[in-house]
Design a protein around this motif. Structure first.
Motif, PDB file in Angstrom:
ATOM      1  N   VAL A  96       0.860  -1.187   0.000  1.00 20.41           N
ATOM      2  CA  VAL A  96       0.000   0.000   0.000  1.00 20.41           C
ATOM      3  C   VAL A  96       0.898   1.240   0.000  1.00 20.41           C
ATOM      4  CG1 VAL A  96      -1.822   1.259   1.210  1.00 20.41           C
ATOM      5  CG2 VAL A  96      -1.780  -1.246   1.273  1.00 20.41           C
ATOM      6  N   THR A  97       0.782   2.046  -1.044  1.00 18.14           N
ATOM      7  CA  THR A  97       1.625   3.235  -1.173  1.00 18.14           C
ATOM      8  C   THR A  97       0.759   4.488  -1.214  1.00 18.14           C
ATOM      9  OG1 THR A  97       3.255   1.989  -2.458  1.00 18.14           O
ATOM     10  CG2 THR A  97       3.389   4.388  -2.562  1.00 18.14           C
ATOM     11  N   PRO A  98       0.893   5.358  -0.220  1.00 17.74           N
ATOM     12  CA  PRO A  98       0.154   6.626  -0.285  1.00 17.74           C
ATOM     13  C   PRO A  98       0.765   7.558  -1.318  1.00 17.74           C
ATOM     14  CG  PRO A  98       1.521   6.549   1.694  1.00 17.74           C
ATOM     15  CD  PRO A  98       1.674   5.223   1.019  1.00 17.74           C
ATOM     16  N   PHE A  99      -0.084   8.341  -1.989  1.00 18.95           N
ATOM     17  CA  PHE A  99       0.430   9.316  -2.937  1.00 18.95           C
ATOM     18  C   PHE A  99      -0.362  10.610  -2.846  1.00 18.95           C
ATOM     19  CE2 PHE A  99      -2.843   7.010  -5.268  1.00 18.95           C
ATOM     20  CZ  PHE A  99      -3.505   7.995  -5.994  1.00 18.95           C
ATOM     21  N   ALA A 100       0.318  11.698  -3.168  1.00 15.51           N
ATOM     22  CA  ALA A 100      -0.292  13.022  -3.115  1.00 15.51           C
ATOM     23  C   ALA A 100      -1.102  13.258  -4.377  1.00 15.51           C
ATOM     24  CB  ALA A 100       0.797  14.083  -2.976  1.00 15.51           C
ATOM     25  N   PHE A 101      -2.350  13.710  -4.195  1.00 15.56           N
ATOM     26  CA  PHE A 101      -3.194  14.115  -5.313  1.00 15.56           C
ATOM     27  C   PHE A 101      -3.331  15.631  -5.227  1.00 15.56           C
ATOM     28  CE2 PHE A 101      -7.513  14.995  -7.050  1.00 15.56           C
ATOM     29  CZ  PHE A 101      -7.232  14.683  -8.368  1.00 15.56           C
ATOM     30  N   MET A 102      -2.809  16.344  -6.238  1.00  8.07           N
ATOM     31  CA  MET A 102      -2.645  17.789  -6.135  1.00  8.07           C
ATOM     32  C   MET A 102      -3.340  18.535  -7.269  1.00  8.07           C
ATOM     33  SD  MET A 102       1.451  17.510  -5.352  1.00  8.07           S
ATOM     34  CE  MET A 102       1.652  16.455  -6.791  1.00  8.07           C
TER      35      MET A 102
END
Length: 451
Positions: free
Chosen positions: A113-119
């Motif tokens: 599980v990899t969190p990623f920034a949604f910008m």
């Protein structure tokens, strides 16, 4: 045309005059150069293009300063990997700000599980960016970012987007902390760490999780694994959504008739698209790939090209790998205890063994092929490769080293015989210098190959 190499019947006094003559002959040459006579002029040129780096017809990350005189270039010569008469001045990565709208998570092919920034979309280093990885929950805390923050981003190496941190003074009080989900967003399984001390959490539903299925099938088609033309991400999605395949075990049983049930593989008139024949042909070619690539394509956690080649060289068949004990696997140079345990756990699952069975029945390589023995000119030598090479791909250089009796390693140690440095080498080069490991260029490597 940015430089002059081998030449016959013509000589140049200087590089700038060479450019002038080549332009007069009709060859494409860059006009974005200047002959400078003082250090101040060089500095001014660098500063100009730092300010106007995005006005050039292509993205740049710096300026190269060269001696103009060809005779002086020849006097100075080369190091093992670069000319002594030229040096690159690299600009710092461009940093921009944008709003962090949300932090989402993605599920990888092994369940990570990899969190990623949604910008909010923002242009940086020549392209528009909306997403950037945040690696794991600990990294989010370390960076101190909150959902709703204005954040500073850049492209690491002018390539990979990364979030550097928040602009604290622009906080409004409406920001909120990210909470790592407890359930897989794709299949609803409870997320958990798979081993003690693991900073990553994973989805344990390896067989049925849609995200893991998509990513594994996409990975099988990648150059890192079986290099199957057409089998990209969209094709993987199409195959699963149309239920043409249930999982990767069905991949080599595809037929034009099965593919015709998906819009992705058909034209508007319902006939087969050009990608059908291409995919069927590519699947046939993939069956002949060397054993180590088949091993990589299985997506066994921790098993990359280096470990896969070590396993292939030692056991010569997937059946023997499946029968090996954890200790027998761990004793192989290039494997070790962690990878060994992961392999044993992978083969313990019946559905994994079914993949092997169906692939073998379809003709996929599961036993090492007999190959013509090449001169073992690298026997007993361990190499670490860093940077880009002109004559070899990343996987190709590893195959070449192994085929000639050598070993390709991923890390530099005192046991390393040579570090092969190409263009833009990374930290491995510095490690080699620190340990006193010999560094060679591509030409020197080819000389070693010839014996």
């Amino acid at each position: 045309m940015h430089g002059v190499g081998a030449r016959t019947g013509i000589e140049f006094e200087s590089q700038s005059k060479a450019y002038q003559l080549l332009a007069e002959l009709g060859l494409p040459t860059s006009d974005r150069f200047k002959v400078c006579s003082t250090r101040a002029e060089v500095k001014k040129f660098i500063e100009f293009y730092e300010e106007h780096r995005h006005d050039v017809e292509h993205e740049i990350d710096g300026v190269v300063i060269k001696l103009d005189s060809i005779s002086e270039q020849e006097r100075l010569g080369f190091t093992s990997r670069a000319p002594k008469w030229a040096i690159a001045f690299k600009y710092p990565p461009e940093e921009v700000t944008t709003k962090l709208l949300d932090i989402k998570v993605s599920i990888g092919r092994t369940g990570r599980v990899t969190p990623f920034a949604f910008m909010e979309p923002v242009k940086v280093a020549g392209s528009t960016v909306t997403n950037a990885t945040l690696h794991n929950a600990e990294e989010i805390v370390r960076k101190g970012v909150l959902i709703g923050d204005v954040v500073v981003i850049r492209k690491a190496g002018d390539v990979i987007p990364e979030v550097l941190g928040p602009v604290i003074e622009r906080r409004t009080g409406n920001e909120k902390a990210f909470v790592m989900p407890t359930k897989c967003p794709e299949c609803g399984s409870t997320l958990r760490a798979m081993s003690e001390g693991d900073v990553d959490i994973r989805c344990p539903n390896t067989q049925k999780c849609p995200a893991q299925l998509r990513e594994r099938i996409y990975y099988i088609g990648s150059r890192a694994a079986l290099d199957i033309d057409v089998l990209g991400y969209e094709a993987a999605v199409a195959l699963l959504e149309a239920k043409i395949i249930v999982d990767e075990s069905d991949l080599f049983d595809l037929t034009p008739e099965k593919l015709s049930t998906s819009e992705f593989f058909t034209k508007k008139d319902g006939t087969a698209g050009a990608n059908v024949a291409k995919l069927i042909k590519a699947l046939e070619e993939a069956k002949t790939r060397p054993l180590w690539r088949t091993i990589v394509a299985l997506s066994i956690r921790h098993v990359g090209p280096t470990a896969a080649q070590a396993l292939s060289n030692h056991f010569a068949s997937i059946e023997k790998i499946a029968q090996a004990t954890a200790q027998e696997l761990a004793d192989i140079d290039g494997v070790g205890a962690t990878i060994a345990q992961s392999i044993v756990e992978w083969f313990d699952l019946d559905w994994h063994r079914q993949i092997i069975k169906k692939w073998a029945n379809a003709g996929v390589t599961v036993v090492a092929q007999e190959i013509t023995q090449l001169p073992q000119t690298l026997a007993g030598l361990t190499f670490v490769v860093t940077g880009g090479l002109e004559s070899f791909t990343r996987d190709g250089i590893s195959e070449t080293i192994a085929a000639h009796g050598g070993k390709a390693s991923s890390s530099v140690s005192k046991k390393t015989d040579y570090v092969l440095a190409g263009s833009d080498p990374g930290s491995k080069l510095a490690k080699a210098v620190e340990l006193g490991v010999p560094v060679i260029d591509e030409a020197s490597f080819k000389q070693l190959l010839q014996g």
